[in-house]
Design a protein around this motif. Structure first.
Motif, PDB file in Angstrom:
ATOM      1  N   MET A   1     -56.723 -17.764  59.842  1.00 50.99           N
ATOM      2  CA  MET A   1     -55.797 -18.764  59.334  1.00 50.99           C
ATOM      3  C   MET A   1     -54.467 -18.106  58.953  1.00 50.99           C
ATOM      4  SD  MET A   1     -55.152 -21.871  58.326  1.00 50.99           S
ATOM      5  CE  MET A   1     -54.490 -22.860  57.038  1.00 50.99           C
ATOM      6  N   SER A   2     -54.538 -16.985  58.265  1.00 55.13           N
ATOM      7  CA  SER A   2     -53.293 -16.337  57.839  1.00 55.13           C
ATOM      8  C   SER A   2     -52.465 -15.876  59.034  1.00 55.13           C
ATOM      9  CB  SER A   2     -53.572 -15.175  56.893  1.00 55.13           C
ATOM     10  OG  SER A   2     -54.340 -14.184  57.534  1.00 55.13           O
ATOM     11  N   ARG A   3     -53.131 -15.415  60.106  1.00 55.15           N
ATOM     12  CA  ARG A   3     -52.381 -14.995  61.296  1.00 55.15           C
ATOM     13  C   ARG A   3     -51.734 -16.196  61.983  1.00 55.15           C
ATOM     14  NH1 ARG A   3     -55.836 -11.105  64.874  1.00 55.15           N
ATOM     15  NH2 ARG A   3     -57.467 -12.569  64.326  1.00 55.15           N
ATOM     16  N   LEU A   4     -52.422 -17.329  61.977  1.00 53.70           N
ATOM     17  CA  LEU A   4     -51.845 -18.546  62.552  1.00 53.70           C
ATOM     18  C   LEU A   4     -50.596 -18.971  61.770  1.00 53.70           C
ATOM     19  CD1 LEU A   4     -55.054 -20.646  63.248  1.00 53.70           C
ATOM     20  CD2 LEU A   4     -53.526 -19.639  64.950  1.00 53.70           C
ATOM     21  N   VAL A   5     -50.702 -18.947  60.459  1.00 54.63           N
ATOM     22  CA  VAL A   5     -49.568 -19.339  59.615  1.00 54.63           C
ATOM     23  C   VAL A   5     -48.400 -18.381  59.828  1.00 54.63           C
ATOM     24  CG1 VAL A   5     -48.780 -19.616  57.230  1.00 54.63           C
ATOM     25  CG2 VAL A   5     -51.020 -20.503  57.918  1.00 54.63           C
ATOM     26  N   GLU A   6     -48.702 -17.083  59.867  1.00 58.40           N
ATOM     27  CA  GLU A   6     -47.666 -16.074  60.102  1.00 58.40           C
ATOM     28  C   GLU A   6     -46.950 -16.284  61.429  1.00 58.40           C
ATOM     29  OE1 GLU A   6     -48.355 -11.683  60.190  1.00 58.40           O
ATOM     30  OE2 GLU A   6     -49.308 -12.163  58.258  1.00 58.40           O
ATOM     31  N   ALA A   7     -47.724 -16.617  62.453  1.00 52.41           N
ATOM     32  CA  ALA A   7     -47.164 -16.771  63.800  1.00 52.41           C
ATOM     33  C   ALA A   7     -46.325 -18.035  63.952  1.00 52.41           C
ATOM     34  CB  ALA A   7     -48.291 -16.778  64.833  1.00 52.41           C
ATOM     35  N   THR A   8     -46.406 -18.942  63.009  1.00 51.39           N
ATOM     36  CA  THR A   8     -45.688 -20.215  63.139  1.00 51.39           C
ATOM     37  C   THR A   8     -44.690 -20.447  62.005  1.00 51.39           C
ATOM     38  OG1 THR A   8     -47.507 -21.363  62.022  1.00 51.39           O
ATOM     39  CG2 THR A   8     -47.544 -21.319  64.437  1.00 51.39           C
TER      40      THR A   8
END
Length: 166
Positions: A1-8
Motif C-alpha cells: 500500500m505504501s509503495r502504491l501511495v508513493e508511486a501516485t
C-alpha cells in the motif's frame, strides 16, 4: 500500500488508469485485497485524484476472490488484461451495480462522454426525473468507485469511460 501511495503522489494532468498488475500473483486473500487494492482505490478516489486504479492480469483464482469480496461488500471494481504493448483487453466490472447505476454506466459508454445535464435532457422524462440531481449523484458515485473518469471543465464536470469496451 505504501509503495502504491508513493508511486501516485504526482498527479497526471489528465485522468488516467493506474494498472495494478497481478500477472505474477498466484493467490490473493480477501484481506490482502481489502487492505491493499481496495484501500488504495478508496484513498486515491477519496482525494479526487486523476488516477483510476484498475486490476490487470489477475488469474482466475484472484478474480474469484475479488468477485466474492465485491459481492460481500456490495462493491464494484474494474479489471482488465494488459497485452504486451500495454494495450487494454477484456475490460470489465467485477461486482454488481444497482440497476440505476448500471444504466448510467451503460449510457456513458454509449455516449462516449457526457454530463448530468445531457443525460437529463435525453432520458429524464423516461426516468421520471425533473432535476439533474439524480444523474449528478449516479455519475459522482461511479467516478468515486473509479468506474468512470471525471473531467473538470471549469465549474462543470463531464464523465467518460475508462475503457471503450468495458
Amino acid at each position: 500500500m505504501s509503495r502504491l501511495v508513493e508511486a501516485t503522489t504526482a498527479e497526471p494532468a489528465n485522468p488516467e488508469p493506474v494498472f495494478l498488475d497481478f500477472s505474477s500473483v498466484q493467490v490473493a486473500t480477501a484481506s490482502y485485497l481489502r487492505e491493499s487494492v481496495l484501500a488504495f482505490r478508496d484513498l486515491v478516489r477519496g482525494r479526487r485524484s486523476t488516477f483510476y486504479p484498475v486490476i490487470a492480469n489477475a488469474n482466475d483464482d484472484v478474480r474469484d476472490e475479488l468477485k466474492e469480496l465485491m459481492r460481500l461488500r456490495g462493491d464494484v471494481l474494474m479489471v482488465c488484461t494488459l497485452g504486451p504493448a500495454g494495450d487494454v483487453n477484456m475490460a470489465r466490472l467485477i461486482g454488481d451495480l444497482d440497476p440505476k447505476q448500471r444504466m448510467t454506466f451503460d449510457l456513458v459508454h454509449e455516449h462516449g462522454e457526457t454530463d448530468a445535464g445531457e443525460l437529463m435532457r435525453a432520458y429524464g422524462e423516461s426516468e421520471g426525473l425533473k432535476h439533474t440531481t439524480a444523474w449528478n449523484n449516479r455519475l459522482a458515485a461511479l467516478a468515486a468507485r473509479g468506474l468512470l473518469m471525471e473531467v473538470s471543465q471549469g465549474r462543470a464536470k463531464r464523465y467518460r469511460p475508462l475503457f471503450e469496451d468495458a
